[in-house]
Motif scaffolding. Structure first.
Motif, short mmCIF file in Angstrom:
data_model
loop_
_atom_site.label_atom_id
_atom_site.label_comp_id
_atom_site.label_asym_id
_atom_site.label_seq_id
_atom_site.Cartn_x
_atom_site.Cartn_y
_atom_site.Cartn_z
N PRO A 20 -4.88 5.38 -18.30
CA PRO A 20 -4.63 6.28 -17.16
C PRO A 20 -4.51 5.48 -15.86
O PRO A 20 -5.19 4.47 -15.68
N GLY A 22 -4.16 5.83 -11.51
CA GLY A 22 -4.17 6.61 -10.27
C GLY A 22 -3.32 5.91 -9.24
O GLY A 22 -2.12 5.70 -9.42
N THR A 69 -5.31 1.07 -6.76
CA THR A 69 -6.07 0.30 -5.76
C THR A 69 -7.36 -0.25 -6.35
O THR A 69 -8.11 -0.92 -5.64
N GLY A 70 -7.64 0.04 -7.61
CA GLY A 70 -8.83 -0.52 -8.26
C GLY A 70 -8.72 -2.04 -8.26
O GLY A 70 -7.62 -2.59 -8.32
C1 LIG Z 1 -8.46 -1.97 0.76
C2 LIG Z 1 -9.36 -1.44 -0.32
C3 LIG Z 1 -10.63 -0.99 0.02
C4 LIG Z 1 -11.47 -0.49 -0.97
N1 LIG Z 1 -12.70 -0.06 -0.61
C5 LIG Z 1 -13.51 0.48 -1.54
C6 LIG Z 1 -14.80 0.97 -1.18
O1 LIG Z 1 -15.20 0.89 -0.03
N2 LIG Z 1 -15.54 1.53 -2.15
C7 LIG Z 1 -15.11 1.62 -3.46
O2 LIG Z 1 -15.83 2.16 -4.30
N3 LIG Z 1 -13.91 1.16 -3.82
C8 LIG Z 1 -13.10 0.59 -2.91
N4 LIG Z 1 -11.88 0.10 -3.28
C9 LIG Z 1 -11.48 0.14 -4.70
C10 LIG Z 1 -10.59 1.33 -5.11
O3 LIG Z 1 -9.90 1.86 -4.03
C11 LIG Z 1 -11.39 2.42 -5.79
O4 LIG Z 1 -11.90 1.91 -7.00
C12 LIG Z 1 -10.58 3.68 -6.12
O5 LIG Z 1 -11.49 4.69 -6.50
C13 LIG Z 1 -9.53 3.51 -7.21
O6 LIG Z 1 -8.70 4.66 -7.24
P1 LIG Z 1 -7.20 4.57 -7.77
O7 LIG Z 1 -6.65 5.95 -7.78
O8 LIG Z 1 -6.43 3.58 -7.00
O9 LIG Z 1 -7.43 4.09 -9.27
P2 LIG Z 1 -6.64 3.05 -10.15
O10 LIG Z 1 -6.71 1.70 -9.54
O11 LIG Z 1 -5.30 3.55 -10.47
O12 LIG Z 1 -7.55 3.07 -11.45
C14 LIG Z 1 -8.87 2.61 -11.41
C15 LIG Z 1 -9.54 2.90 -12.77
O13 LIG Z 1 -9.66 4.30 -12.97
C16 LIG Z 1 -8.96 4.71 -14.16
N5 LIG Z 1 -8.35 6.00 -13.87
C17 LIG Z 1 -7.49 6.31 -12.87
N6 LIG Z 1 -7.21 7.62 -12.90
C18 LIG Z 1 -7.90 8.15 -13.92
C19 LIG Z 1 -8.02 9.46 -14.44
N7 LIG Z 1 -7.37 10.49 -13.91
N8 LIG Z 1 -8.83 9.65 -15.51
C20 LIG Z 1 -9.50 8.62 -16.08
N9 LIG Z 1 -9.41 7.36 -15.61
C21 LIG Z 1 -8.63 7.14 -14.55
C22 LIG Z 1 -7.97 3.59 -14.43
O14 LIG Z 1 -7.61 3.53 -15.78
C23 LIG Z 1 -8.77 2.38 -13.97
O15 LIG Z 1 -9.71 2.04 -14.94
C24 LIG Z 1 -11.03 -0.43 -2.31
C25 LIG Z 1 -9.75 -0.88 -2.65
C26 LIG Z 1 -8.93 -1.40 -1.67
C27 LIG Z 1 -7.56 -1.86 -2.08
#
Ligand SMILES: Cc1cc2nc3c(=O)[nH]c(=O)nc-3n(C[C@H](O)[C@H](O)[C@H](O)COP(=O)(O)OP(=O)(O)OC[C@H]3O[C@@H](n4cnc5c(N)ncnc54)[C@H](O)[C@@H]3O)c2cc1C
Length: 479
Positions: free
Chosen positions: A74, A76, A79-80
């Motif tokens: 999956p 999103g 940004t992970g």
């Molecule tokens: C500039 C920057 C700042 C950040 N600051 C923080 C912070 O302060 N705190 C923090 O916690 N994180 C932070 N992060 C990390 C990141 O943004 C978080 O982890 C965010 O929650 C990831 O969301 P995403 O939608 O981009 O997930 P993705 O990167 O697309 O996926 C992350 C993980 O979640 C899984 N996933 C995604 N969607 C689903 C779904 N619907 N069901 C099941 N699994 C799923 C994916 O398979 C993967 O394992 C930051 C990142 C950046 C780039």
């Protein structure tokens, strides 16, 4: 038995049959934007990208993938930061949540909203604000990350010290299981003690146990006042003493308490004239403080009164008198994060230790880095109210790629050794994914590993979901 990746065009054609109307992408130019994460450090071309637009479509898709043993991941907003959401090189279908992005409901009386997993966090926050409510998950990537990603990584951010992590904010979930069954745990009840709290198992599971399709999230009254200050201090010890006093003196109204060591401020200052040295002179340590509240409190008097009482700790400071000034102070924090790697690769860590040990941890880790990696630039900042520090390591610009790899390995080992010494966590925020897997498995005790493997087996017996994230692959276990 190993998961066998589908290679034939017929399998992909069958996927398109499950999701007609453009639900499946297979062309190189379409796949590009699903193949690279925010950092650019992790790249992986998927076999195809499936984009269901409803929970029923997601269910049909997973039924099909389960029957055909097609490995999926999956995705999103990408940004992970642990390389989990891009396709692995054994061939995976990316399941993008981007077409499931509706706000299903908002109830200001329940202080709750129900949001689909593909909704961008910032859009969900804006929708909550329109109902005079606050969805408190706040961090730099909020314009790109999606609610499902936030749930799957148990995201934190700036406001955790007041409102908790995503785990504390989820009231219910809707999840499509590996075999396509829909688990409907989507409720907005504040109290519900009927048996196991199943939603908790999916929060922070990084896509390895099920696909989150919607979440019911707690909301809070939207604060009508926010006060922001940037202060300069002599040491991390003084910052921690300030934190303890701020929590008490400001009636626990702190919404952010961000530590930045001088090096981080200097990175922001490299942006040029718009980012001058923020205080009258340089200080070793800075703290960005934010307090917020509703209408009946004189918040400005509270912050000024507090700063008057802590002149033994605070050397200098600036209090924002307008929202624009506050945003400018926050910009130093944001610009520093964006520019720290000078456009190249750098080692990211997101560790935590007990708050009482944080100053010792920073001193110990920086000393260890200075000793063993003197050529590297250490950038230190964090959400210290949560005991969470980002201690990142930037290599010299001229360093050869192989030497950079060795530097990262050495620096990470040094930092994690100090984390272990203080009983901390090697991942306070970003999760394990693939990047932290080795360090995680080296530290896990056998009982925890056994329970975790049993949970994985119960939810995903064919290991088709995010195979090889958090836990080793089924093949690695010799199963
Ligand atoms: C500039 C920057 C700042 C950040 N600051 C923080 C912070 O302060 N705190 C923090 O916690 N994180 C932070 N992060 C990390 C990141 O943004 C978080 O982890 C965010 O929650 C990831 O969301 P995403 O939608 O981009 O997930 P993705 O990167 O697309 O996926 C992350 C993980 O979640 C899984 N996933 C995604 N969607 C689903 C779904 N619907 N069901 C099941 N699994 C799923 C994916 O398979 C993967 O394992 C930051 C990142 C950046 C780039």
């Amino acid at each position: 038995m190993n998961v066998v990746p589908p290679t034939s065009a017929s399998l992909i054609a069958a996927l398109a049959g499950v999701l007609p109307n453009g639900g499946v992408l297979t062309e190189d130019e379409d796949l590009a934007r699903y193949s690279r994460d925010w950092s650019g450090d992790h790249v992986g071309r998927p076999l195809a990208v499936a984009r269901p637009s409803s929970v029923e479509e997601m269910s049909a898709l997973m039924r099909h993938c389960h029957a055909q043993r097609i490995p999926v991941v999956p995705q999103g907003g990408l940004t992970g930061l642990v390389g989990a959401a891009v396709a692995a090189d054994f061939g995976e279908v990316v399941i993008s949540l981007e077409r499931m992005n509706r706000i299903r409901s908002i109830s200001p009386i329940d202080f709750a909203m129900v949001v689909e997993a593909g909704c961008i966090l910032e859009d969900a926050k804006r929708a909550a604000e329109q109902s005079d409510c606050l969805l408190p998950i706040t961090f730099g990537a909020q314009g790109s990350c999606r609610i499902g990603g936030n749930v799957a990584t148990n995201a934190g951010g700036f406001n955790v010290l007041r409102y908790g992590m995503t785990r504390d904010l989820v009231l219910g979930l809707e999840v499509v299981l590996a075999d396509g069954r829909i688990w409907n745990g989507l409720k907005v009840l504040r109290k519900d003690n009927r048996g196991y709290d199943l939603k908790q198992i999916f929060i922070g599971s990084e896509g390895t146990l099920g696909i989150v399709t919607a979440a019911a999230l707690k909301l809070f009254p939207k604060p009508t006042q926010t006060e922001t200050a940037l202060v300069g201090l002599r040491s991390v010890e003084d910052a921690m003493a300030l934190y303890a006093r701020a929590r008490r003196d400001c009636s626990d109204l702190l919404t952010a308490f961000e530590l930045i060591l001088r090096g981080g401020i200097e990175i922001a200052m490299r942006e040029g004239a718009d980012f001058p040295d923020p205080l009258t002179r340089a200080y070793p340590v800075y703290v960005l403080i934010e307090i917020s509240a509703g209408g009946l409190i004189d918040l400005s008097a509270m912050l000024l009164g507090f700063l008057d009482r802590v002149t033994d700790l605070v050397e200098d400071g600036i209090v924002a008198s307008t929202r624009a000034q506050a945003e400018r102070l926050w910009l130093y924090r944001e610009i520093m994060v964006e520019r720290q790697g000078r456009g190249g690769r750098y080692l990211r860590t997101d560790v935590s230790v007990p708050i009482s040990k944080l100053a010792d941890f920073v001193a110990g880790a920086l000393a260890a880095l200075e000793r063993s990696c003197p050529e590297a630039l250490a950038v230190t900042y964090g959400h210290v109210g949560d005991g969470n520090i980002h201690l990142n390591v930037v290599p010299p610009e001229s360093m050869a790629p192989a030497a950079v790899e060795r530097l990262f390995e050495q620096a990470e080992a040094e930092i994690f050794a100090v984390v272990d010494r203080y009983g901390g966590s090697i991942s306070a925020e970003h999760g394990i994914g693939r990047v932290k897997q080795k360090a995680f498995l080296e530290r896990i005790d056998p009982v925890t590993l056994d329970i975790a493997a049993g949970i994985k087996q119960a939810f995903d017996p064919r290991h088709i979901l995010s195979n090889g994230r958090i836990l080793a692959t089924r093949a690695d276990h010799g199963l």
